[in-house]
Write an enzyme that holds these catalytic residues in place. Sequence first.
Site, mmCIF file in Angstrom:
data_model
loop_
_atom_site.group_PDB
_atom_site.id
_atom_site.type_symbol
_atom_site.label_atom_id
_atom_site.label_comp_id
_atom_site.label_asym_id
_atom_site.label_seq_id
_atom_site.Cartn_x
_atom_site.Cartn_y
_atom_site.Cartn_z
ATOM 1 N N PRO A 243 77.487 39.545 25.998
ATOM 2 C CA PRO A 243 78.469 38.460 25.866
ATOM 3 C C PRO A 243 78.338 37.694 24.550
ATOM 4 O O PRO A 243 79.345 37.415 23.887
ATOM 5 C CB PRO A 243 78.160 37.570 27.077
ATOM 6 C CG PRO A 243 77.581 38.501 28.081
ATOM 7 C CD PRO A 243 76.767 39.461 27.282
ATOM 8 N N SER B 13 78.675 56.099 20.751
ATOM 9 C CA SER B 13 78.590 55.027 21.738
ATOM 10 C C SER B 13 77.896 55.455 23.038
ATOM 11 O O SER B 13 77.597 54.613 23.881
ATOM 12 C CB SER B 13 79.990 54.510 22.061
ATOM 13 O OG SER B 13 80.817 55.572 22.528
ATOM 14 N N GLU C 164 76.977 38.804 21.728
ATOM 15 C CA GLU C 164 77.361 39.688 20.629
ATOM 16 C C GLU C 164 78.884 39.767 20.498
ATOM 17 O O GLU C 164 79.433 39.749 19.388
ATOM 18 C CB GLU C 164 76.768 41.080 20.843
ATOM 19 C CG GLU C 164 75.253 41.108 20.730
ATOM 20 C CD GLU C 164 74.657 42.479 21.013
ATOM 21 O OE1 GLU C 164 75.429 43.450 21.126
ATOM 22 O OE2 GLU C 164 73.422 42.574 21.126
#
Length: 329
Positions: free
Chosen positions: A246, A133, A248
């Site tokens: 937002p 990430s 997604e």
Amino acid sequence: MPRTVFNEEHEAFREMVRDFLTKEAAPHLQDWLAAKAVPRDFYRRLGELGILGIEVPEEYGGGAQSGHHFGAVLAEEVARAGVTVGTAMTHTNIILPYLLHFATEEQKRRWVPGCVSGDLMLAIAMTEPGTGSDLAGIQTSAKLSEDGTHYVLNGAKTFITGGTQCDLVLVVCRTSPAPAENRRKGLSILVVDTASAGFAVGRSLHKIGLHASDTAELSFSDVKVPVENLLGEEGEAFTCLTANLPRERLVIAVQAAAAADAAVRFAREYTQDRQVFGKTVSSFQNTKFVLAECATEVEAARLLAYEALERDARGELTADYAAMAKLFC
């Protein structure tokens, strides 16, 4: 719960999708799971029905619909039927918006019609073997040629949805060193044609679920990418990556709520059919307690997802509300 967020047009779309999945997905599900992917022709069938281009402007062959309501209907019907549409929802809901929002007019006309028809399937490549990430730690690099006509791309990516079947892959790579004060600078998005020399698909990865959604390792060895395939501004990939967050998160929330609703329905039907000690499992008090708790959680999840859906349609969906919906769902 009544689906008051959907109108008659959405419900007509629902009936069409339900019939399509019954006839063209359900009979082939086991073969697709074994193959770890759906056939490419299936994506073209989705394209013919307008499913891949619902929110795409008409000039590129789309349906010009705003909001994610049609996408939510598709997610609910896929879950309800217990089937798959492969990577179609990722293609349409997650990746295609990058082209719609950040591509030049020339790029849109070059790529978007094929994405709508299913002739060009998309993947986005961010995650690397040593970088999860922490996107700022991306090592895949692209160097601009001396004559300025192309980039030379080198690196590897993993866990790439649609990696074995995609025609275009949006590769997040480092085009310049990151300044010490901002590690996110210097990353760019290059749109790579998978027919390019030096591009290779590695392993098709085994997963504990979503078996017909192909997931792969990709590698790039001196891949030449024309400068015309730079998406957005050089060095500003994070601007693109965060802009669609937002939506997604909304997509994931809606799909999760739909899957949970279907799972509870499948469980309830099973307990009504299964006999134990001369009684249906559904008649036992503990079964009723557990199913009631599950149904309550699903109802709460759907309410959050639908509220996020409505806010998105009004242009009011914030990153934090979308994150809450995703988290709970």
